[in-house]
Design an enzyme around this catalytic site. Structure first.
Site: not given
Ligand SMILES: *Cc1c(COP(=O)(O)O)cnc(C)c1O
Length: 418
Positions: A239, A273-275, A312, A316, A342-343, A371
């Site tokens: 997050g 859990e960084p993404g 995105r 959003y 076409c949107e 994403y």
């Molecule tokens: C999407 C998600 C993440 C990653 O979120 P980021 O904002 O990209 O860091 C981590 N854990 C869970 C369970 C998620 O659904």
């Protein structure tokens, strides 16, 4: 910090001019920098030095095998949310002992596959799921390692679609119900209860919501200890936000410091859990201007990438920097960068000051590494774009552009229409 920069008026990714890649692979394409990804991973990982931890990359942010392999080589595990992501992680030879599985809707065959692979932990999101995983593990004569994903009811102050830790969201188990569910989990013979988890949202630009969530989970861990439930893994989810525009998210180091302070005295391993924070600024989407047009009230720059390639902005209303691949003297105009779909929601940037661009020129949507491709679709029967990874002076196609033939793969015309 990232490795997209101008040199003699040309945009480079590490040591490779973006235009050279475009000449070779055509447009549009996603372009990732290996050095940026590695750097982001290492900075993040180092922020938790001194506390036992596992960094589980959120595969849904960026699921390409080459990217997963790169992160695995650096020591990353994976946070998965489906059987498909499990398959990807295993294909990339990520260590199953570092895979955690989240998500509210795990299906029996997905649970079986994860048990078979021997993943580290299931983050369970409902009381019924506890029963289901117990049942399946029993059939397989295994014990499933589980944690409960708690919904700590914290407002992460982000876009409502990406806030996940509020009571009204579908994720996790309410704190009030947690003790009861832990008690139940302890009674189920095929579960090994070892974790507490939460994930409160995405693109969070303050540390406070993370600290508040940690405080709530710590209290829960202490209450569980009194019930003789020993928590060995504390999963704080992902997050952490990144800079797309003018946001000022905390640096991973600050995030780490603040959390480590909160973790003092806790005897467990930390999972993160960084993404987005790892992949977001490690990738861009490169597209080509097809046409420009002036209506009576607006300027449009029409490019060959659309909302199916990068969803995105339309999903959003999110911001991506728009950088011309070649800089030259020219006026700034207020324009919208739109795709061919076409949107009316098909835009990469809306009513923004940008350099007046010409047909045929290349332009990059920045911060598209997370994403971006993973949310792309075939809408309007558009083949998904190529993905390119740069390392130093070289670039590699890590996913080919899809073909028209692939678009109709698996489709068939029934007998009565022949
Ligand atoms: C999407 C998600 C993440 C990653 O979120 P980021 O904002 O990209 O860091 C981590 N854990 C869970 C369970 C998620 O659904």
């Amino acid at each position: 910090m990232h490795h997209f920069h101008y040199q003699n008026g040309q945009l480079y990714c590490e040591g490779v001019p973006v235009k050279a890649i475009a000449a070779k692979v055509g447009t549009p394409f996603y372009l990732y920098s290996a050095a940026t990804l590695s750097h982001h991973y290492q900075v993040f990982d180092r922020a938790f030095e001194g506390f036992p931890h596992i960094v589980c990359f959120a595969v849904k942010a960026k699921a390409n095998l080459a990217i997963l392999r790169l992160l695995a080589r650096l020591g990353a595990g994976a946070d998965i949310v489906s059987g498909g992501e499990l398959y990807r992680a295993l294909q990339a030879e990520m260590d199953p002992g570092k895979i955690v599985y989240s998500g509210v809707g795990k299906r029996p065959e997905e649970i079986r596959a994860a048990l078979k692979a021997g993943i580290l932990l299931f983050n369970i999101e409902s009381s019924q799921e506890l029963g289901e995983i117990n049942r399946i593990a029993g059939r397989m004569h295994l014990k499933a390692r589980v944690g409960l994903r708690i919904n700590p009811d914290i407002d992460p102050q982000t876009h409502p679609y990406i806030s996940t830790g509020l009571k009204k969201n579908k994720f996790g188990i309410d704190l009030e119900r947690a003790l009861e569910d832990y008690r139940r989990a302890m009674e189920l013979p095929h579960l090994e209860v070892m974790g507490v988890a939460c994930h409160i949202g995405s693109q969070i630009t303050e540390v406070t919501p993370f600290v508040d969530a940690l405080e709530r989970l710590k209290e829960l861990i202490q209450r569980l200890a009194k019930m003789d439930i020993n928590i060995r893994y504390l999963d704080l989810g992902g997050g952490l936000g990144i800079q797309y525009d003018r946001e000022t998210p905390p640096h991973p180091q600050e995030y780490g410091q603040v959390l480590l302070r909160g973790l003092e005295g806790l005897d467990c391993r930390l999972i993160l859990e960084p993404g987005r924070v790892l992949a977001g600024n490690a990738g861009i989407l490169v597209t080509k201007v097809l046409y420009t047009k002036e209506s009576t009230t607006k300027n449009f720059i029409i490019v060959d990438a659309g909302m199916n390639d990068l969803a995105r902005p339309s999903l959003y209303g999110s911001y991506h920097g728009i950088w011309p691949v070649a800089i030259r003297e020219r006026p700034l105009i207020k324009a919208s960068l739109v795709g061919p779909i076409c949107e009316s929601g098909d835009f990469l940037a809306k009513d923004r000051e940008m350099p007046a661009m010409q047909p045929g020129e290349l332009v990059a949507a920045m911060s598209a590494g997370a994403y971006g491709f993973s949310m792309s679709s075939n809408y309007n029967a558009r083949p998904r774009v190529a993905e390119i990874l740069v390392q130093d002076q070289d670039f590699y196609v890590i996913r080919k552009r899809e073909t028209h033939r692939q678009l109709i793969w698996g489709e068939s015309i029934p007998e009565f229409l022949k």
